[in-house]
Write an enzyme that holds these catalytic residues in place. Structure first.
Site, mmCIF file in Angstrom:
data_model
loop_
_atom_site.group_PDB
_atom_site.id
_atom_site.type_symbol
_atom_site.label_atom_id
_atom_site.label_comp_id
_atom_site.label_asym_id
_atom_site.label_seq_id
_atom_site.Cartn_x
_atom_site.Cartn_y
_atom_site.Cartn_z
ATOM 1 N N PHE A 114 -30.473 -34.516 16.287
ATOM 2 C CA PHE A 114 -31.657 -35.587 15.920
ATOM 3 C C PHE A 114 -32.417 -34.959 14.948
ATOM 4 O O PHE A 114 -32.611 -33.646 14.767
ATOM 5 C CB PHE A 114 -31.999 -36.607 16.942
ATOM 6 N N GLU A 115 -33.437 -35.751 14.447
ATOM 7 C CA GLU A 115 -34.360 -35.198 13.532
ATOM 8 C C GLU A 115 -33.862 -34.566 12.122
ATOM 9 O O GLU A 115 -34.115 -33.494 11.870
ATOM 10 C CB GLU A 115 -35.719 -34.600 14.052
ATOM 11 N N GLY A 116 -32.559 -35.087 12.008
ATOM 12 C CA GLY A 116 -31.765 -34.448 10.686
ATOM 13 C C GLY A 116 -30.902 -33.594 11.452
ATOM 14 O O GLY A 116 -31.281 -32.682 12.294
ATOM 15 N N ARG A 171 -39.841 -31.845 13.060
ATOM 16 C CA ARG A 171 -38.542 -30.646 12.918
ATOM 17 C C ARG A 171 -39.522 -29.329 13.379
ATOM 18 O O ARG A 171 -39.163 -28.820 14.361
ATOM 19 C CB ARG A 171 -38.291 -30.386 11.722
#
Ligand code: FAD
Length: 424
Positions: free
Chosen positions: A393-395, A255
């Site tokens: 994406f990535e949370g 992140r």
């Protein structure tokens, strides 16, 4: 207790102007690489020319861009977290499909091995990753396990009597899915989670077709299939029941490095918008002379300034916390996990802030390009399409905000508790 900047001011702070001469040179050569080797062949990248992404990862490797952050004894260049951040920023702007390929390869794809790999695993695989002969991917998401990636996971490993594991299941939307050699795959193992290094030639492993995406069209995104793959214990990462730590630590790094990348992409697109607004004339004047254009440019500049300052502030803090860590020590992963847990909510703050800033910058950029902005012949359209997934994406940004809020309320509760105890 977290060391979040919201509750504790750092006694010193890092700013990019204070980067070492070595990091300044690294930034310059990474930017030159993008401008000369990558952006001019954007159309070929976006059309997914066979073999091209791997060729371009190899070119990056020849310049050392896949070796930063890895100890010399595993074929790396050493260097620290600030150097890594510099590369994450510079190897993205102007060609996000290539940027994300590189970013996942040396970020969430490689970090699990770098942090948690055994000496044997690192000696066996890392030199090939650093040389660009191997590409990596990170496989967590499943059809029914997206935001709730651990809770919904169905991919399962079963321990065999000879100590090996049998892996079955599927992962979806995996970046570098169709071009990787090494996949970090997460699976249920009894009541816990395990992390495995799946190699592309293992019997029972296959990949699906390339996804047809709104943006990042040049990057590889596929499903992965695991059909009775026999995995020896030499390919397990970290401890049998602690794969979730591997998954979460990688996201803490991922992140943050995405935030650096989004900031780099925002800078690139602001420069395009400035250039175009000076060249394009209406009402016998460059459109840059109109107050409403200037307001857009000034807003973007302010947002990017804030993003850059906070990204490098994090980088400096991260590097300081890592100083003295031995990358070859058995407990390197454990120590790095503890550091990254401290920085976790800041990583989420940066990812959400930088992706929102980029969204605002490319939206205004497209507006400045007018009708040309809507045409694929001009760069604003691709930047606008590419940006959309960065809030997913990535949370997703919702999940990252939930992480931030949870951490903040936990801190406030614990501080109230401490002051209550002190007042008694
Ligand atoms: C191009 C691309 C590349 C990707 N690369 C990878 C990769 O390399 N490796 C990998 O493992 N995964 C990868 N992913 C998967 C990505 O991380 C997931 O798509 C993402 O985590 C969201 O999961 P989901 O799509 O299942 O959405 P869902 O979880 O179904 O969410 C749908 C919506 O509900 C919201 N929502 C869900 N739960 C909550 C909640 N508790 N509170 C508030 N809102 C909520 C979400 O924010 C979202 O808006 C990639 C995805 C894409 C599109």
């Amino acid at each position: 207790m977290s060391e979040s900047f919201l509750v504790k001011s750092p006694d010193d702070m890092f700013i990019p102007e204070e980067a070492s001469q070595e990091d300044k040179l690294l930034a310059k050569s990474a930017r030159e690489f993008m401008d000369k080797e990558i952006i001019p062949i954007s159309d070929e990248i976006e059309s997914k020319k066979h073999g091209l992404l791997r060729e371009l990862i190899k070119k990056a490797a020849d310049l050392g861009f896949t070796s930063v952050g890895v100890d010399e004894s595993y074929g790396g260049l050493g260097m620290g977290e600030i150097s890594y951040t510099v590369l994450a920023e510079k190897l993205f702007g102007g060609q996000a499909s290539y940027g994300i390929t590189w970013n996942v390869n040396i970020g969430i794809g490689r970090m699990p091995l770098a942090y948690y790999g055994t000496e044997e695993q690192k000696k066996r695989l890392m030199p090939k990753i650093c040389s660009g002969d191997y590409v990596t991917a990170y496989a967590l998401t499943e059809a029914e396990a997206g935001s709730d990636a651990l809770g919904g996971m169905k991919t399962r490993a079963v321990k065999q009597s000879d100590g090996s594991y049998l892996l079955n299941g599927q992962k979806i939307f995996i970046t570098n899915g169709g071009i990787s050699d090494i996949y970090t795959v997460f699976a249920r193992l009894d009541d816990s989670f395990a992390a495995f290094l799946v190699e592309k030639d293992m019997p029972g492993f296959s990949t699906g077709k390339e996804e047809n995406k709104l943006g990042l069209r040049g990057s590889s995104t596929t499903t992965l299939f695991f059909d009775d793959i026999k995995i020896s214990k030499e390919n397990m990462l970290y401890h049998e029941d602690q794969g979730h730590y591997v998954a979460l630590t990688a996201l803490d790094v991922g992140r943050f490095d995405l935030a650096a990348a989004f900031m780099g992409e925002a800078k690139y697109n602001l420069m395009n918008a400035i250039k175009y607004s000076k060249e394009r004339r209406q009402f016998a004047r460059p459109i840059a002379s109109f107050g409403m254009t200037q307001k857009k440019l000034a807003k973007a500049a302010g947002q990017i300034y804030a993003a850059e300052s906070s990204v490098y502030r994090f980088a400096g803090k991260w590097e300081k916390l890592c100083s003295g860590l031995d990358r070859t020590a058995d407990d390197y992963g454990k120590k790095m996990m503890n550091i990254l847990r401290v920085l976790s909510e800041e990583s989420s703050i940066l990812k959400t802030a930088a992706s929102d800033i980029l969204a605002s910058v490319v939206d205004d950029e497209l507006q400045i390009y007018g009708g040309n902005g809507f045409m694929e012949d001009y760069p604003a359209a691709r930047a606008y399409r590419d940006e959309r997934v960065f809030r997913i994406f990535e949370g997703t940004n919702e999940i990252n905000r939930a992480v931030i809020a949870k951490m903040l309320t936990k801190q406030i509760r614990s501080e109230e508790h401490t002051s209550e105890l002190q007042s008694h």
